[in-house]
Design an enzyme around this catalytic site. Structure first.
Site, mmCIF file in Angstrom:
data_model
loop_
_atom_site.group_PDB
_atom_site.id
_atom_site.type_symbol
_atom_site.label_atom_id
_atom_site.label_comp_id
_atom_site.label_asym_id
_atom_site.label_seq_id
_atom_site.Cartn_x
_atom_site.Cartn_y
_atom_site.Cartn_z
ATOM 1 N N SER A 40 63.846 -48.989 56.036
ATOM 2 C CA SER A 40 63.713 -49.102 57.487
ATOM 3 C C SER A 40 62.419 -48.523 58.031
ATOM 4 C CB SER A 40 64.894 -48.406 58.174
ATOM 5 O OG SER A 40 64.921 -47.026 57.855
ATOM 6 N N ILE A 41 61.751 -47.668 57.287
ATOM 7 C CA ILE A 41 60.504 -47.088 57.773
ATOM 8 C C ILE A 41 59.469 -48.172 58.046
ATOM 9 C CG2 ILE A 41 58.563 -45.566 57.159
ATOM 10 C CD1 ILE A 41 60.571 -43.823 55.669
#
Length: 274
Positions: A40-41
């Site tokens: 998700s980063i």
């Protein structure tokens, strides 16, 4: 605030900027393409298209500070680090500039992606292979080999493994202690890098784990009434990073023409409240 600080850390570590389809680094070194794998980063919306996933962010307040103020599938109120590394495009020729395969919630541990039904790293690799074949079909083998061998690859993973699969859910605690679990993660990361290399990629940046014990939700779960950073979890991150660094050094020596680097995030990236 948490992801905004992480964006700053990632961008400072990489010192990257994007212009006219070329990723520029210090000393006038350039990369023709940016290829991203991970979680998700750097996910810019992959999970919007994953059926039955438990990890989504296509609803308010996500995206409130993004262009138009609407959710886009980014795990942020605004941009994520990958947005600062390149400009999204939609023309067929833009395949030459690279692709983002990242899926929020994934990890090196196969169980991590399975638990929340997201795109695993092996599945991301298969998507990359299709992308590579698409490049060859549209632009020829010589151009494709140039893009892959000279392009910049970033792999951002491990946080969900340590934070969620091992500590928050305890799903691996009966099988592994922390040393053996980090061993497994490092070996999986090493195998993934080798597969990237075998697929023609040569310039690979692999991100280590931030001090996950300072993530707000883990401080809430394990940090007591004062919600302090959890040293045991931070030590797991440090142990993983140390082992990963050694393994990547070995890969640099054993893989001809490969340049594999470890990128680390600082405590500020994890310690902020959301």
């Amino acid at each position: 605030m948490e992801l905004q600080r992480m964006v700053l850390v990632v961008c400072c570590v990489l010192s990257l900027s994007a212009a006219e389809g070329v990723i520029k680094l210090p000393d006038n070194e350039t990369f023709p393409a940016l290829i991203l794998f991970g979680d998700s980063i750097i996910d810019t919306g992959t999970n919007n298209y994953v059926a039955n996933t438990l990890v989504t962010c296509d609803f308010p307040p996500y995206g409130r500070d993004f262009m138009g103020g609407t959710p886009t599938g980014r795990f942020s109120n605004g941009k994520v680090p990958s947005d600062f590394l390149g400009t999204p495009r939609s023309q067929p020729s833009d395949l030459l500039n690279g692709v983002n395969f990242a899926s929020g919630g994934t990890g090196y541990d196969p169980l991590t992606a399975h638990l929340v039904s997201v795109v695993s790293l092996p599945e991301q690799l298969e998507q990359f292979k299709k992308y590579s074949e698409n490049l060859k079909g549209n632009f020829g083998e010589s151009k494709t080999n140039f893009i892959l061998s000279k392009g910049l690859v970033l792999v951002v993973s491990s946080s969900n493994d340590i934070a969620n699969t091992y500590f928050a859910t305890g799903a691996r605690k009966l099988q592994y202690d922390i040393p053996s679990y980090t061993d497994m993660l490092v070996q999986t990361a090493s195998s993934f890098v080798k597969e990237l290399y075998e697929s023609g990629l040569r310039r690979i940046g692999v991100f280590g784990a931030p001090p996950l014990g300072c993530l707000p939700f883990l401080r809430t779960l394990f940090g007591g009434l004062q919600r302090i950073c959890v040293e045991e979890i931070n030590m797991a991150s440090k142990l993983f990073n140390s082992k990963l660094s050694s393994e990547l050094q070995n890969l640099n020596q054993s893989l001809p023409q490969a340049k594999v680097d470890l990128k680390l995030m600082t405590e500020d990236a994890a310690a902020q409240e959301p």
